[in-house]
Scaffold this active site. Structure first.
Site, short mmCIF file in Angstrom:
data_model
loop_
_atom_site.label_atom_id
_atom_site.label_comp_id
_atom_site.label_asym_id
_atom_site.label_seq_id
_atom_site.Cartn_x
_atom_site.Cartn_y
_atom_site.Cartn_z
N HIS A 14 -5.89 -36.69 -85.18
CA HIS A 14 -5.22 -36.92 -83.82
C HIS A 14 -3.77 -36.13 -83.86
O HIS A 14 -3.45 -35.67 -85.13
CB HIS A 14 -5.17 -38.32 -83.60
CG HIS A 14 -4.31 -39.26 -84.58
ND1 HIS A 14 -5.15 -39.56 -85.85
CD2 HIS A 14 -3.28 -39.46 -84.90
CE1 HIS A 14 -4.34 -40.45 -86.51
NE2 HIS A 14 -3.08 -40.59 -85.79
N HIS B 37 -3.53 -34.84 -88.08
CA HIS B 37 -3.81 -35.46 -89.44
C HIS B 37 -4.74 -36.77 -89.32
O HIS B 37 -4.90 -37.13 -87.95
CB HIS B 37 -2.54 -36.17 -89.80
CG HIS B 37 -1.91 -37.23 -88.96
ND1 HIS B 37 -1.29 -36.86 -87.83
CD2 HIS B 37 -1.80 -38.52 -89.21
CE1 HIS B 37 -0.92 -37.90 -87.16
NE2 HIS B 37 -1.15 -38.91 -87.92
N ARG C 108 0.10 -50.27 -82.97
CA ARG C 108 -1.08 -49.81 -83.59
C ARG C 108 -1.47 -50.96 -84.54
O ARG C 108 -0.89 -51.63 -85.47
CB ARG C 108 -0.99 -48.36 -84.60
CG ARG C 108 -2.34 -48.05 -84.96
CD ARG C 108 -2.08 -46.57 -85.75
NE ARG C 108 -1.86 -46.84 -87.11
CZ ARG C 108 -1.06 -45.76 -87.98
NH1 ARG C 108 -1.03 -44.63 -87.53
NH2 ARG C 108 -1.16 -46.07 -89.06
N ASP D 205 -5.23 -40.76 -90.67
CA ASP D 205 -4.26 -41.61 -91.06
C ASP D 205 -4.51 -42.03 -92.54
O ASP D 205 -5.78 -42.36 -93.01
CB ASP D 205 -4.09 -42.89 -90.40
CG ASP D 205 -3.63 -42.57 -88.84
OD1 ASP D 205 -2.76 -42.00 -88.99
OD2 ASP D 205 -4.06 -43.41 -88.16
#
Length: 281
Positions: free
Chosen positions: A257, A100, A272, A102
């Site tokens: 990723h 996917h 993150r 983000d």
């Protein structure tokens, strides 16, 4: 491309490079910023080792690349809402095992993310990235012509939720689903032009992209399933082995990723920080 202040070592044939010579706890000067940015544009995802940084330093480093995103529903650091906490255990693998990009259900999806390993399993827990420039360029010319100008609907609704969160408890699913259903979604081009490099990239993903606009559901499903399978070809990818203090910085506009959930009962905690992006075109 020449670099004076950093070392750049590619880790695979078509995507990914490890960067040396940067202490993320310190501000980047103009030249170092340019070289790091150039390396990101050239390799789509770049990696740093041995970065002992606080949440505040993590945020400060990311702010040098733009304004920061606050995730609409996922858990974050109590003192720094820009720091998304991704803590995975056996019962909760978050968006593991799904390719996917983000937050593509937003009108302006992120430019990219800077992911720091706080706790990693002794074995397993790698992350893979795929080059969406190459995924587009490897398509046949008739397929490129078919896709050119088409848009797809990206949502954070129930269908995508179920794909990524099978291992959550019912209570956790309910809370996250409430946040996701509040997001209306967005239509984005299937083939995106990168605003810096000018290169075209495939821009659909198996979590958030639901339907191609203007075609039947059956036709949309067939084309999307083909693209989801096509974009994960091994030659488009790199794989990164995490250590505590490792950092990955990826360009969300031209990569996907995949977090590999192969670490059994171990726990993996990542922080993150995400840089805001622009409307895809």
């Amino acid at each position: 491309m020449g670099y004076d202040l950093i070392d750049v070592k590619p880790i695979a044939g078509n995507i990914g490079a490890e960067i040396g010579g940067i202490d993320m706890a310190q501000p980047l000067g103009n030249q170092a910023f340019k070289e790091v940015h150039d390396a990101l544009m050239a390799h789509q995802v770049i990696f740093f080792r041995d970065q002992d940084i606080s949440p505040a330093e993590h945020v400060s480093f990311a702010r040098q690349f733009g304004t920061l995103h606050v995730h609409p529903y996922a858990p974050h650091h109590p003192d720094h809402p820009e720091v998304l906490i991704l803590k995975s255990s056996k019962k909760n693998r978050s968006a593991a095992n799904v390719w996917h990009s983000d937050v593509t259900f937003e009108e302006e999806p992120p430019l990219g993310s800077i992911l720091l390993a706080r706790e990693v399993p002794e074995h397993g827990g790698d992350t893979m990235w795929a080059n969406m420039y190459m995924a587009y360029e490897a398509l046949s010319e008739p397929m490129k012509r078919y896709l050119e100008g088409l848009k797809a609907r990206n949502t954070a609704g129930k269908a995508s939720f179920e794909k990524a969160y099978d291992n959550l408890s019912d209570a956790e699913k309910l809370e996250i689903l409430k946040g996701r259903m509040a997001q209306e979604g967005a239509e984005h081009p299937i083939v995106r032009t990168h605003p810096v490099t000018g290169r075209k990239a495939l821009y659909v993903n198996a979590i958030f992209t639901q339907k191609i606009v203007g075609v039947s559901s059956k036709e949309s499903r067939a084309i999307l399933d083909f693209l989801f399978d096509h974009l994960k070809r091994p030659e488009f990818t790199c794989r990164f082995r995490w250590e505590k203090g490792s950092v990955a910085f990826w360009d969300n506009r031209c990569t996907q990723h995949y977090a590999v959930a192969d670490y059994g009962d171990a726990t993996r905690e990542m922080h993150r920080v995400t840089v805001n992006g622009d409307r895809p075109y």
